[in-house]
Design a protein around this motif. Structure first.
Motif, short mmCIF file in Angstrom:
data_model
loop_
_atom_site.label_atom_id
_atom_site.label_comp_id
_atom_site.label_asym_id
_atom_site.label_seq_id
_atom_site.Cartn_x
_atom_site.Cartn_y
_atom_site.Cartn_z
N GLY A 198 0.81 -1.21 0.00
CA GLY A 198 0.00 0.00 0.00
C GLY A 198 0.84 1.26 0.00
O GLY A 198 0.55 2.22 -0.73
N TRP A 199 1.91 1.28 0.80
CA TRP A 199 2.78 2.45 0.83
C TRP A 199 3.50 2.64 -0.50
O TRP A 199 3.72 3.77 -0.94
CB TRP A 199 3.79 2.31 1.97
CG TRP A 199 3.13 2.30 3.32
CD1 TRP A 199 1.89 2.80 3.63
CD2 TRP A 199 3.64 1.73 4.53
NE1 TRP A 199 1.61 2.60 4.96
CE2 TRP A 199 2.66 1.95 5.55
CE3 TRP A 199 4.82 1.07 4.87
CZ2 TRP A 199 2.84 1.52 6.86
CZ3 TRP A 199 5.01 0.66 6.19
CH2 TRP A 199 4.03 0.88 7.17
N ALA A 200 3.84 1.54 -1.17
CA ALA A 200 4.49 1.64 -2.48
C ALA A 200 3.52 2.21 -3.51
O ALA A 200 3.90 3.04 -4.36
CB ALA A 200 4.99 0.26 -2.91
N VAL A 201 2.26 1.77 -3.45
CA VAL A 201 1.23 2.29 -4.36
C VAL A 201 1.03 3.78 -4.11
O VAL A 201 0.88 4.58 -5.05
CB VAL A 201 -0.09 1.52 -4.19
CG1 VAL A 201 -1.21 2.19 -4.97
CG2 VAL A 201 0.08 0.08 -4.65
N TRP A 202 1.02 4.18 -2.83
CA TRP A 202 0.89 5.60 -2.50
C TRP A 202 2.03 6.40 -3.13
O TRP A 202 1.80 7.47 -3.71
CB TRP A 202 0.89 5.80 -0.99
CG TRP A 202 0.77 7.24 -0.58
CD1 TRP A 202 -0.36 7.93 -0.31
CD2 TRP A 202 1.86 8.19 -0.44
NE1 TRP A 202 -0.07 9.25 0.00
CE2 TRP A 202 1.28 9.43 -0.08
CE3 TRP A 202 3.24 8.10 -0.59
CZ2 TRP A 202 2.06 10.57 0.14
CZ3 TRP A 202 4.02 9.24 -0.38
CH2 TRP A 202 3.42 10.46 -0.01
N LEU A 203 3.24 5.90 -2.99
CA LEU A 203 4.40 6.61 -3.52
C LEU A 203 4.31 6.76 -5.03
O LEU A 203 4.60 7.83 -5.59
CB LEU A 203 5.69 5.86 -3.16
CG LEU A 203 6.99 6.50 -3.65
CD1 LEU A 203 7.16 7.90 -3.06
CD2 LEU A 203 8.19 5.61 -3.26
N LEU A 204 3.84 5.70 -5.71
CA LEU A 204 3.67 5.77 -7.16
C LEU A 204 2.60 6.80 -7.52
O LEU A 204 2.81 7.65 -8.39
CB LEU A 204 3.28 4.39 -7.70
CG LEU A 204 2.93 4.32 -9.19
CD1 LEU A 204 4.14 4.72 -10.04
CD2 LEU A 204 2.44 2.93 -9.56
N GLY A 205 1.46 6.72 -6.86
CA GLY A 205 0.38 7.66 -7.14
C GLY A 205 0.76 9.10 -6.84
O GLY A 205 0.45 10.02 -7.60
N PHE A 206 1.45 9.31 -5.72
CA PHE A 206 1.89 10.66 -5.34
C PHE A 206 2.86 11.21 -6.37
O PHE A 206 2.78 12.39 -6.76
CB PHE A 206 2.55 10.61 -3.96
CG PHE A 206 2.98 11.95 -3.44
CD1 PHE A 206 2.05 12.85 -2.94
CD2 PHE A 206 4.32 12.31 -3.44
CE1 PHE A 206 2.44 14.08 -2.45
CE2 PHE A 206 4.72 13.54 -2.96
CZ PHE A 206 3.78 14.43 -2.46
N SER A 207 3.77 10.38 -6.84
CA SER A 207 4.74 10.82 -7.84
C SER A 207 4.04 11.20 -9.14
O SER A 207 4.38 12.23 -9.76
CB SER A 207 5.76 9.70 -8.11
OG SER A 207 6.45 9.34 -6.93
#
Length: 265
Positions: A198-207
């Motif tokens: 989930g945190w990796a998906v957040w980082l991708l979406g935020f980027s």
């Protein structure tokens, strides 16, 4: 999409009808917010984490704060007929409610088990980083443009404009609900695989959000009069951007297939 169409319809309605829809939207938002808050945060003890009935339902408090901040901000916004601080208030609401529930979490959780607080801390920080970044970006944009045209047709109407602020309170509470649950639940767990994913998906979406916002700002500054189709935006189908051209319900009767094609994502 629904909000955009609602604002467009409000501009062509009489004052009584506009007021009625505004009141209805506000009441519906309050009912949804109260119902979910009760279901998510009102166990028999009155509190999920502290096991103390005198504290009351913390998630319900968070819902009330989300709404309260909007209503307080609405008063000067309506008096001075401005929407410049709408997105800023949304960002402040996200940040304040998140940090308040995190402080509650740290105050009442088992301080001997610090690992169980990693998830609430990380999730809360991700929300704050996102809210501050997006809020500052939107505030700069609206001040640069001078106004937010989405509100031109609803600002003069008390009930309709109040509904826009009330809906924002509901939106903040609903999208923040997973983090509110993490911050108030008594089920202490150390991070596991799903958290890291989930945190990796957040980082991708935020980027993606940051890069695409910067690309669009740079493109808009060129004043080409066209919709951006370069960079990350070249991978977007962009139908949502054409929402203004979607036929109203009265027109859809004769052009339903075309309307649905424009609405597809």
């Amino acid at each position: 999409i629904a909000a955009g169409r609602c604002q467009e319809e409000l501009s062509s309605m009489s004052s009584p009808k506009t007021a009625a829809i505004g009141v209805g939207a506000s009441l519906a938002s309050l009912a949804i917010c109260a119902g979910i808050a009760y279901a998510a945060g009102y166990p028999p003890t009155g509190n999920q984490l502290a096991n103390d009935a005198t504290l009351g339902p913390v998630i319900a408090y968070a819902a009330a704060v989300s709404m309260g901040i909007q209503w307080i901000a609405f008063v000067p916004a309506f008096v001075w007929q401005t929407e410049r601080y709408y997105d800023l208030v949304g960002s402040i609401t996200y940040t304040s409610v998140t940090l308040a529930t995190l402080i509650y979490r740290l105050a009442y959780s088992n301080t001997d088990d610090l690992v169980s607080n990693v998830r609430p801390i990380v999730c809360s920080l991700l929300v704050v980083v996102w809210a501050v970044r997006l809020g500052s970006f939107l505030v700069k944009r609206v001040f640069r443009a001078g106004k937010d045209g989405r509100f031109d047709d609803v600002k003069p109407y008390f009930a309709a404009y109040l509904a826009a602020w009330t809906i924002q309170g509901l939106w903040v509470f609903l999208t923040l609900l997973p983090v509110l649950v993490v911050n108030t639940t008594s089920r202490n767990k150390a991070p596991f695989v799903a958290d890291y994913v989930g945190w990796a998906v957040w980082l991708l979406g935020f980027s993606i959000e940051v890069v695409s916002d910067n690309q669009k700002s740079a493109f808009t500054a060129l004043k080409t009069g066209k919709w951006i189709d370069t960079g990350l935006w070249s991978y977007s189908r962009r139908e949502c951007a054409r929402v203004a051209s979607v036929p109203t319900p009265r027109r859809v009767k004769s052009n339903a297939p075309a309307a649905w094609r424009q609405l597809k994502l």
